[in-house]
Design a protein around this motif. Structure first.
Motif, PDB file in Angstrom:
ATOM      1  N   ARG A 189      30.104  91.952  81.758  1.00 25.90           N
ATOM      2  CA  ARG A 189      30.900  91.377  80.872  1.00 25.90           C
ATOM      3  C   ARG A 189      30.555  91.160  80.254  1.00 25.90           C
ATOM      4  O   ARG A 189      31.518  92.144  78.860  1.00 25.90           O
ATOM      5  N   ALA A 190      29.588  91.752  79.121  1.00 29.82           N
ATOM      6  CA  ALA A 190      29.164  92.296  78.484  1.00 29.82           C
ATOM      7  C   ALA A 190      29.803  93.414  78.016  1.00 29.82           C
ATOM      8  O   ALA A 190      30.177  93.976  76.445  1.00 29.82           O
ATOM      9  N   LEU A 191      29.658  94.293  79.140  1.00 29.73           N
ATOM     10  CA  LEU A 191      29.729  95.805  78.961  1.00 29.73           C
ATOM     11  C   LEU A 191      31.532  95.502  78.563  1.00 29.73           C
ATOM     12  O   LEU A 191      31.971  96.685  78.537  1.00 29.73           O
ATOM     13  N   LYS A 192      31.801  95.126  79.171  1.00 28.30           N
ATOM     14  CA  LYS A 192      33.412  94.763  79.013  1.00 28.30           C
ATOM     15  C   LYS A 192      33.716  94.602  77.836  1.00 28.30           C
ATOM     16  O   LYS A 192      34.677  94.955  76.594  1.00 28.30           O
ATOM     17  N   ASP A 193      33.247  93.312  77.096  1.00 26.48           N
ATOM     18  CA  ASP A 193      33.477  93.229  75.905  1.00 26.48           C
ATOM     19  C   ASP A 193      33.370  94.149  74.762  1.00 26.48           C
ATOM     20  O   ASP A 193      33.746  94.138  73.426  1.00 26.48           O
ATOM     21  N   GLU A 194      32.171  94.899  74.984  1.00 25.87           N
ATOM     22  CA  GLU A 194      31.578  96.100  74.222  1.00 25.87           C
ATOM     23  C   GLU A 194      33.407  97.171  74.803  1.00 25.87           C
ATOM     24  O   GLU A 194      33.115  98.210  74.068  1.00 25.87           O
ATOM     25  N   GLY A 195      33.987  97.322  75.708  1.00 28.64           N
ATOM     26  CA  GLY A 195      34.964  98.012  75.359  1.00 28.64           C
ATOM     27  C   GLY A 195      34.941  98.914  76.899  1.00 28.64           C
ATOM     28  O   GLY A 195      34.868 100.096  76.974  1.00 28.64           O
ATOM     29  N   LEU A 196      33.472  98.885  77.200  1.00 35.13           N
ATOM     30  CA  LEU A 196      32.724  99.927  77.923  1.00 35.13           C
ATOM     31  C   LEU A 196      33.625  99.654  79.669  1.00 35.13           C
ATOM     32  O   LEU A 196      33.553 101.244  80.399  1.00 35.13           O
ATOM     33  N   LEU A 197      34.062  98.852  79.470  1.00 38.57           N
ATOM     34  CA  LEU A 197      34.356  98.946  80.835  1.00 38.57           C
ATOM     35  C   LEU A 197      35.692  97.571  80.868  1.00 38.57           C
ATOM     36  O   LEU A 197      36.053  97.398  80.313  1.00 38.57           O
ATOM     37  N   SER A 198      36.341  98.043  81.851  1.00 44.06           N
ATOM     38  CA  SER A 198      37.350  96.905  82.487  1.00 44.06           C
ATOM     39  C   SER A 198      37.589  96.090  83.232  1.00 44.06           C
ATOM     40  O   SER A 198      38.493  95.065  83.215  1.00 44.06           O
ATOM     41  N   VAL A 199      36.812  96.036  83.828  1.00 43.28           N
ATOM     42  CA  VAL A 199      36.149  94.659  84.983  1.00 43.28           C
ATOM     43  C   VAL A 199      34.906  93.547  84.068  1.00 43.28           C
ATOM     44  O   VAL A 199      34.152  94.033  83.535  1.00 43.28           O
ATOM     45  N   SER A 200      35.273  92.424  84.848  1.00 43.52           N
ATOM     46  CA  SER A 200      34.247  91.269  84.938  1.00 43.52           C
ATOM     47  C   SER A 200      33.468  91.426  85.748  1.00 43.52           C
ATOM     48  O   SER A 200      31.966  91.028  85.374  1.00 43.52           O
ATOM     49  N   GLU A 201      33.874  91.534  87.097  1.00 41.58           N
ATOM     50  CA  GLU A 201      33.086  91.875  87.981  1.00 41.58           C
ATOM     51  C   GLU A 201      33.045  93.066  88.833  1.00 41.58           C
ATOM     52  O   GLU A 201      33.354  93.502  88.877  1.00 41.58           O
ATOM     53  N   PRO A 202      30.976  92.857  88.964  1.00 40.93           N
ATOM     54  CA  PRO A 202      31.377  94.497  88.864  1.00 40.93           C
ATOM     55  C   PRO A 202      31.334  94.311  90.717  1.00 40.93           C
ATOM     56  O   PRO A 202      31.337  95.514  91.473  1.00 40.93           O
ATOM     57  N   PHE A 203      31.148  93.798  91.233  1.00 39.35           N
ATOM     58  CA  PHE A 203      31.215  93.702  93.168  1.00 39.35           C
ATOM     59  C   PHE A 203      32.127  92.883  93.632  1.00 39.35           C
ATOM     60  O   PHE A 203      31.711  91.411  93.636  1.00 39.35           O
ATOM     61  N   ALA A 204      32.996  93.577  94.121  1.00 37.54           N
ATOM     62  CA  ALA A 204      34.156  92.574  94.735  1.00 37.54           C
ATOM     63  C   ALA A 204      33.773  92.150  96.008  1.00 37.54           C
ATOM     64  O   ALA A 204      34.251  90.658  96.426  1.00 37.54           O
ATOM     65  N   GLY A 205      32.906  92.798  96.744  1.00 43.33           N
ATOM     66  CA  GLY A 205      32.919  92.273  98.123  1.00 43.33           C
ATOM     67  C   GLY A 205      31.233  92.486  98.488  1.00 43.33           C
ATOM     68  O   GLY A 205      30.579  93.267  97.624  1.00 43.33           O
ATOM     69  N   LEU A 206      30.700  91.509  98.732  1.00 46.12           N
ATOM     70  CA  LEU A 206      29.072  91.364  99.062  1.00 46.12           C
ATOM     71  C   LEU A 206      28.523  91.176  99.867  1.00 46.12           C
ATOM     72  O   LEU A 206      29.170  90.310 101.021  1.00 46.12           O
ATOM     73  N   PHE A 207      27.931  91.867 100.616  1.00 50.05           N
ATOM     74  CA  PHE A 207      27.183  91.399 101.914  1.00 50.05           C
ATOM     75  C   PHE A 207      26.062  91.250 102.100  1.00 50.05           C
ATOM     76  O   PHE A 207      25.449  92.682 101.534  1.00 50.05           O
ATOM     77  N   THR A 208      25.226  90.481 102.935  1.00 43.94           N
ATOM     78  CA  THR A 208      24.010  90.258 102.357  1.00 43.94           C
ATOM     79  C   THR A 208      23.239  90.236 103.928  1.00 43.94           C
ATOM     80  O   THR A 208      24.330  89.844 104.689  1.00 43.94           O
ATOM     81  N   GLN A 209      22.212  91.352 104.166  1.00 45.17           N
ATOM     82  CA  GLN A 209      21.790  91.368 105.131  1.00 45.17           C
ATOM     83  C   GLN A 209      20.496  91.070 105.478  1.00 45.17           C
ATOM     84  O   GLN A 209      19.366  90.543 104.470  1.00 45.17           O
ATOM     85  N   GLY A 210      20.235  90.318 107.088  1.00 43.19           N
ATOM     86  CA  GLY A 210      19.265  90.105 106.850  1.00 43.19           C
ATOM     87  C   GLY A 210      17.382  91.612 107.362  1.00 43.19           C
ATOM     88  O   GLY A 210      17.610  92.078 106.712  1.00 43.19           O
ATOM     89  N   MET A 211      16.646  90.815 106.851  1.00 47.22           N
ATOM     90  CA  MET A 211      15.312  91.199 107.630  1.00 47.22           C
ATOM     91  C   MET A 211      15.406  91.733 108.704  1.00 47.22           C
ATOM     92  O   MET A 211      16.087  91.202 109.784  1.00 47.22           O
ATOM     93  N   VAL A 212      14.143  92.889 108.353  1.00 46.85           N
ATOM     94  CA  VAL A 212      13.256  93.254 110.264  1.00 46.85           C
ATOM     95  C   VAL A 212      12.452  92.669 109.897  1.00 46.85           C
ATOM     96  O   VAL A 212      11.276  92.882 109.127  1.00 46.85           O
ATOM     97  N   THR A 213      12.389  92.425 111.381  1.00 52.67           N
ATOM     98  CA  THR A 213      10.744  91.739 111.486  1.00 52.67           C
ATOM     99  C   THR A 213      10.221  91.722 113.094  1.00 52.67           C
ATOM    100  O   THR A 213      11.090  93.072 113.799  1.00 52.67           O
ATOM    101  N   HIS A 214       9.791  91.306 112.783  1.00 54.69           N
ATOM    102  CA  HIS A 214       8.206  92.385 113.979  1.00 54.69           C
ATOM    103  C   HIS A 214       6.952  90.956 114.708  1.00 54.69           C
ATOM    104  O   HIS A 214       6.709  90.796 113.850  1.00 54.69           O
ATOM    105  N   GLU A 215       6.967  91.427 116.205  1.00 51.24           N
ATOM    106  CA  GLU A 215       6.302  89.920 116.433  1.00 51.24           C
ATOM    107  C   GLU A 215       4.742  90.582 115.599  1.00 51.24           C
ATOM    108  O   GLU A 215       4.784  92.018 115.320  1.00 51.24           O
ATOM    109  N   THR A 216       3.638  89.787 114.937  1.00 49.15           N
ATOM    110  CA  THR A 216       2.255  90.223 114.911  1.00 49.15           C
ATOM    111  C   THR A 216       1.594  89.675 115.470  1.00 49.15           C
ATOM    112  O   THR A 216       1.735  89.175 116.648  1.00 49.15           O
ATOM    113  N   TYR A 217       0.615  90.618 115.528  1.00 48.63           N
ATOM    114  CA  TYR A 217      -0.622  91.165 116.495  1.00 48.63           C
ATOM    115  C   TYR A 217      -2.417  90.655 115.533  1.00 48.63           C
ATOM    116  O   TYR A 217      -2.606  91.079 114.730  1.00 48.63           O
ATOM    117  N   ARG A 218      -3.029  89.754 116.160  1.00 50.25           N
ATOM    118  CA  ARG A 218      -4.581  89.489 115.780  1.00 50.25           C
ATOM    119  C   ARG A 218      -5.330  89.158 117.056  1.00 50.25           C
ATOM    120  O   ARG A 218      -5.595  89.095 117.759  1.00 50.25           O
TER     121      ARG A 218
END
Length: 859
Positions: free
Chosen positions: A555-584
């Motif tokens: 948004r700041a760069l848009k107001d500076e005239g450097l960009l035309s969009v307000s939102e950088p990411f139209a689609g967002l996907f948040t993936q889960g982590m990779v887990t593993h059993e622990t051993y002691r």
RNA sequence: GCCCCAGUGGCGAAAUGGUAGACGCGGUAGACUCAAAAUCUAUUGUCGAGAGACGUGCUGGUUCGAGUCCGGCCUGGGGCACCA
């Protein structure tokens, strides 16, 4: 028939892709529709881990799928390369952060390339490249000029051993994460970015982000933390301190409880507190105590409320004869609201704790429904629920919301204040007392004040000759670097030695990728063509900080005239982590890695010692718990495709996936079984079997249903389901007898294999090429268009309808697809088994859901 | 404390309000093998010989029909937290 050899096949196809330069995004004249896929760029820590494999494999599925769909795809990669670990490595091992970082980039680049990602490597950038951070310095100066960047004295977390500011995340239980020393609160002049200017817009923008997870939008909303209330001032009663002729301004979200007011409190950092401290030694001592990091942290943990009675009094706004004491209180924050509150202990727990401690009045003014006004009392628990106002003069009888509005209207009429919204969001402190970051391009002159580094002197490049033998910022003790002439008067001046928070670096890289070689920070035409990013993929851990900062900077760069969009990411996907059993190890509790554990006589033991091992919880792969699996080892053993396939097959992408040897072996088996199908020679068309045509049609139907299923799964980000469809199809394909297929059967098989090669391409791209070549596909699989299904073939011609009687499945009936309910009803009632089961019952109602189910209600 | 999300076989999971458990892992049996590994075939929710009954954290409800929708509770996970 040779076994599939990924070690030979995978590098071969990567070389072919490289040579053909197939992943370069098309330029401005490319007629295809553009699609920008981006995964959060990695920090070059040294090696890639399974989390990276999952993140980049997910993004690569999208990139390869969209490319096959005919899009002009931009899929770049870079490095979030500044940050503390490089300096820590320098201090611990005597290597230079720059060398360490670029070495890491080189090895991680090789690992990522091995993953077979469809990346346009010609656009690679690292935030520690002067070409990158120099451009960042240019726009930072633009923001300064506009007042979006400013200097302010602020309270920071200071590590007294490492001599540096720590981010909030770097403070663990009140101690520095590296030194372990108790963190102090210190006042420092720092650079801030005025994110609060965009708070409204950042909240409103969330409403349009319909391809973002609700969870992330909600987290950002909570983080910005808007609340509605009233800002008003109290006039002093009796003595008015110098400079406070306008009164004392407070903020409240509960103006309805004004008649329950008990006292007024200001933050230890409030100007009034400072004023009082000048005359009162005890007040000064109290403020110091509140400021001391350790003490105040501990007080916060125990929740102990501490106050200092200033001896001052204010007038109640609705009753000039009603006087309230003014305290300095440790629980009042200077940087929220006005740094001052009025307290209503009956309806706020903190106020109540304070009132009990200092024996102040507790006056309930909200009566819960059904409570008796004569007997209702608040003892140790404040009442914050709904109810009707009482003991409140003109507010009596109103519900809470009405009373709030009325109180605000009265205060406004009296000219004492206004209704106001206040955000929890603070301006973003971006100064870091570190070497390995983007230098803030400012020069301080004793005569002229802070000056921007002139454009022709940019970028301000980090000096290489720095030492890490002592804690603190090496830039500060560099003999010459910071001494420069003032750009305004030419006199002796000094550079800013702080560098920018690395979150600044990652707040605009997606825009730079659209033309990373541009002379200006951002090539407007390229950015306009590609932005916003169509699909961004990354971890949920960035739900607030990075994703909020990027939205702000855009948004700041848009107001500076450097960009035309307000939102950088139209689609967002948040993936889960990779887990593993622990051993002691059972005896001494040592963590051991999966590779050190083996099964002996049905029990798990540590291979080296034979000591029994207990299986702990399933947790995110981490070095400290030793439950990591090195991607390189997996690639060596099973190939890249099997690794990619497994991290996507076992769980939905948004959920955590549990790494298991069995699981990756299953993926490996699939790769080999698919290969075996590609590799098997079509049977010569001899004597066709009597039902050959029928079988051929069944295979074609399965093939077209597969296209439909996999396509829908990818579109819906349900990659695990898509892969399940592929497994299913392979089982069908394998189950078909090879002999007697006849010409139709051979053609159907050829079609099936060609489709299969293209459908697996996003998941297992190397195997896809190998298969595509085997089945005589034209050119490369990466260039092959995504298959299109024939709806007629994908549809069923016959369906099996389960027949329920009173909601219990009793039998089934086979009918042609699309048969009208009335006709189904006739068939049902004529059916022998149905008739038998209905014996002695009278049919009351028949529900037929077309092509789905029949339910007979009978009694 | 406030806000959000999730609870389905031994495990990871699947299922536009319409046959619960697709697919994978693991298990069992068999084939191949001198043998093992690999591979292949069959089988695998629970109870029951079978017909069948019971099964999606618990508990009510809506519906011809609920894993799915609604109310209450329990458990686990995540976010925020002296934010007035």
């Amino acid at each position: 028939m040779a076994r599939y050899n990924p070690k030979e096949s995978e590098p071969k196809w990567r070389a072919v892709w490289d040579q053909a330069n197939v992943f370069a995004a098309g330029g401005p004249d490319d007629p295809r529709e553009r699609y920008y896929v981006l995964e959060m760029f990695p920090y070059p820590s040294g090696r890639i881990h399974m989390g990276h494999v999952r993140n980049y494999a997910l993004g690569d599925v999208v990139a390869r799928y969209k490319r096959a769909q005919g899009f002009n795809v931009l899929h770049p990669m870079g490095w979030d390369a500044f940050g503390m670990p490089a300096e820590n490595a320098a201090m611990e091992r005597g290597v230079h952060p720059k060398g360490w970082t670029y070495d890491n980039i080189a090895s991680m680049r090789a690992e990522l390339k091995r993953l077979g990602l469809s990346i346009d490597w010609s656009r690679e950038l690292a935030t520690c490249d002067p070409e990158y951070y120099g451009q960042q310095q240019r726009w930072f100066l633009m923001l300064w000029k506009r007042g979006l960047a400013y200097r302010k004295e602020g309270v920071v977390n200071w590590d007294p051993v490492d001599n540096t500011v720590l981010a909030n995340e770097q403070v663990i239980d009140g101690r520095g994460w590296r030194s372990g020393a108790p963190v102090e609160k210190r006042k420092l002049t720092q650079w801030f970015l005025r994110i609060t200017d965009y708070a409204d817009d950042l909240i409103e923008g969330l409403g349009q982000l319909d391809r973002w997870p609700d969870k992330v939008r909600l987290m950002q909303e909570n983080w910005i933390g808007r609340s509605k209330g009233l800002r008003f001032r109290f006039n002093f009663a009796g003595y008015t301190p110098t400079g406070f002729g306008e009164g004392l301004e407070v903020y409240t979200t509960r103006p309805d409880t004004l008649f329950g007011a008990s006292f007024v409190a200001v933050s230890p950092d409030h100007p009034l507190a400072q004023h009082v401290a000048v005359y009162h030694q005890d007040a000064a001592a109290f403020i110091v105590r509140c400021r001391q990091g350790g003490a105040s942290e501990a007080d916060i943990e125990t929740g102990e409320k501490l106050g200092f009675d200033t001896g001052l009094w204010v007038q109640h706004p609705f009753d000039p004869n009603w006087r309230l004491k003014v305290y300095i209180a440790n629980f009042v924050l200077m940087d929220y609201g006005t740094g001052a509150i009025f307290a209503c202990p009956a309806h706020d727990q903190r106020d109540l704790d304070f009132a009990r401690k200092y024996d102040l009045p507790v006056r309930p003014v909200v009566l819960p429904t059904g409570a008796d006004p004569e007997t209702f009392a608040v003892t140790n628990e404040a009442y914050t629920g709904p109810g009707r106002l009482f003991r409140s003069d003109f507010l009596n009888g109103m519900d809470v919301e009405t009373a709030k509005a009325e109180a605000i209207a009265r205060i406004e009429a009296q000219g004492l204040g206004r209704g106001a919204t206040v955000d929890r969001l603070r301006d973003w402190g971006v100064s870091r007392q570190r070497y390995w970051g983007c230098p803030i391009p400012v020069i301080y002159c004793a005569q002229c004040g802070p000056q921007p580094v002139p454009s022709e002197q940019l970028p301000v490049i980090l000096p290489d000759d720095v030492t890490f033998d002592r804690p603190g910022n090496p830039l500060l003790r560099h003999p010459t670097w910071r001494h420069v002439a003032c750009p305004a008067c030419g006199g002796a001046a000094e550079r800013e030695t702080d560098t920018l928070d690395t979150f600044v670096d990652s707040s605009w890289y997606f825009a730079r990728f659209t033309n990373p070689k541009a002379e200006a920070a951002i090539d407007k035409a390229a950015a306009d063509a590609w932005l916003p990013v169509d699909q961004y993929v990354g971890g949920i851990e960035h739900a607030v900080l990075h994703l909020l900062y990027a939205r702000f900077i855009t948004r700041a760069l848009k107001d500076e005239g450097l960009l035309s969009v307000s939102e950088p990411f139209a689609g967002l996907f948040t993936q889960g982590m990779v887990t593993h059993e622990t051993y002691r190890v059972d005896s001494d509790g040592r963590w051991v890695s999966p590779g050190e554990v083996e099964a002996r006589d049905g029990r798990l033991v540590e291979a080296a010692t034979g000591q029994p091992v207990v299986v702990g919880g399933v947790e995110k792969m981490s070095k400290s718990k030793k439950n990591t699996v090195a991607p390189e080892d997996i690639f060596d053993q099973y190939g890249v495709d099997a690794a990619r396939l497994f991290v996507m097959s076992d769980s939905p992408p948004e959920r955590d996936v549990q790494w298991s040897t069995g699981g990756v072996e299953g993926a490996f088996r699939f790769v080999n079984r698919v290969w075996a199908e590609f590799d098997s020679q079509p049977v010569a068309a001899g004597e066709a079997h009597s039902d050959a045509d029928e079988r051929a049609r069944a295979l074609r139907q399965a093939t077209h249903r597969l296209i439909k299923g996999v396509t829908e799964s990818i579109e819906g980000f349900r990659f695990n389901s898509g892969i399940a469809r592929l497994y299913e199809f392979l089982n069908v394909l394998k189950g078909l007898p090879a002999d007697g297929a006849g010409p139709a059967g051979l053609a159907a098989r050829q079609e099936a294999l060609g489709v299969l090669a293209r459908l697996i391409a996003p998941f297992t791209p190397h195997l896809a090429e190998e298969g595509w070549a085997r089945v005589g596909g034209e050119g490369l699989a990466v260039h092959a268009p995504w298959p299109v299904y024939d709806p007629a073939l994908a549809a069923d011609d016959e369906v099996v309808l389960p027949v329920q009687i009173n909601g219990k499945r009793r039998c089934e009936i086979r009918v042609s697809a699309g048969l009208e309910p009335a006709d189904v009803e006739k068939l049902i009632l004529a059916d022998e088994e149905v008739t038998r089961r209905l014996e002695g019952l009278s049919v009351r109602k028949i529900i037929v859901v077309k092509d789905r189910i029949v339910n007979i209600v009978a009694g």
